[in-house]
Design an enzyme around this catalytic site. Structure first.
Site, short mmCIF file in Angstrom:
data_model
loop_
_atom_site.label_atom_id
_atom_site.label_comp_id
_atom_site.label_asym_id
_atom_site.label_seq_id
_atom_site.Cartn_x
_atom_site.Cartn_y
_atom_site.Cartn_z
CG ASN A 131 4.23 -1.60 5.16
OD1 ASN A 131 5.31 -1.93 5.63
ND2 ASN A 131 3.26 -2.47 4.99
CB CYS A 146 -3.85 1.67 6.82
SG CYS A 146 -3.72 3.17 7.83
NE ARG A 147 -4.57 1.34 1.40
CZ ARG A 147 -4.39 1.95 0.24
NH1 ARG A 147 -5.29 1.81 -0.72
NH2 ARG A 147 -3.34 2.70 0.02
CB SER A 148 0.22 -3.47 2.76
OG SER A 148 0.99 -2.48 3.37
CG ASP A 172 -5.05 4.89 2.70
OD1 ASP A 172 -5.12 4.47 3.88
OD2 ASP A 172 -4.01 5.35 2.21
CB CYS A 174 -0.99 -0.02 1.16
SG CYS A 174 -0.30 0.19 2.82
#
Length: 160
Positions: free
Chosen positions: A11, A13-15, A127, A8
């Site tokens: 690095n 939140c999402r990934s 995001d 993401c």
């Protein structure tokens, strides 16, 4: 060993959420040690930091460990180190392909996470750093990770 990298922007939140959820699914399926997972960001703003507090709170709620996850940036060598490089949005995919250069042209190993979610309403995982909607992201991540694991087991039955 099969290796997956989730990517993401920062690095945090999402990934890292995808890394933790996928790691949890591997443990539940008895596949740890046969499939390895990591995450990275295209930017360098949060290097070495733990996941965002919203990601940590959500993972805590579901009893999913994020131990040892720290932000890092995508490296040129990642292209050779990972079998699947799963980007959380179109901008991340574009930036990752720039980092990898001509080696990534037409490479099926680099793709968007939402390609794993049938009936998608968007091409991108939103995001939550900006939207604050960690629950929406978790629902997408959980489903996409489940589908990625099924894809890997189908494509590599001998290795997984």
């Amino acid at each position: 060993m099969i290796r997956i990298l989730f990517v993401c922007l920062g690095n945090i939140c999402r990934s890292p959420m995808a890394e933790a959820v996928f790691r949890h699914q591997l443990q539940a399926g008895g596949l740890e040690g046969r499939i390895e997972v990591d995450s990275a960001g295209t930017g360098d703003w949060h290097l070495c930091k733990p996941p965002h507090e919203g990601t940590r709170a959500l993972l805590d709620r579901y009893g999913i460990s994020y131990e040892g996850i720290r932000a890092r940036q995508v490296l040129l060598d990642d292209f050779n180190e990972f079998d699947y490089i799963v980007c959380m949005d179109s901008a991340n995919e574009r930036d990752v392909r720039k980092v990898f250069g001509s080696r990534a042209d037409g490479s099926a190993k680099v793709f968007k996470f939402m390609d794993l979610v049938p009936g998608k309403t968007s091409n991108d995982v939103p995001d939550p750093y900006y939207t604050g909607n960690f629950d929406e992201v978790y629902a997408l991540v959980e489903e996409g990770c489940r589908n990625l694991l099924a894809k890997i087991l189908q494509e590599h039955p001998e290795r997984a």
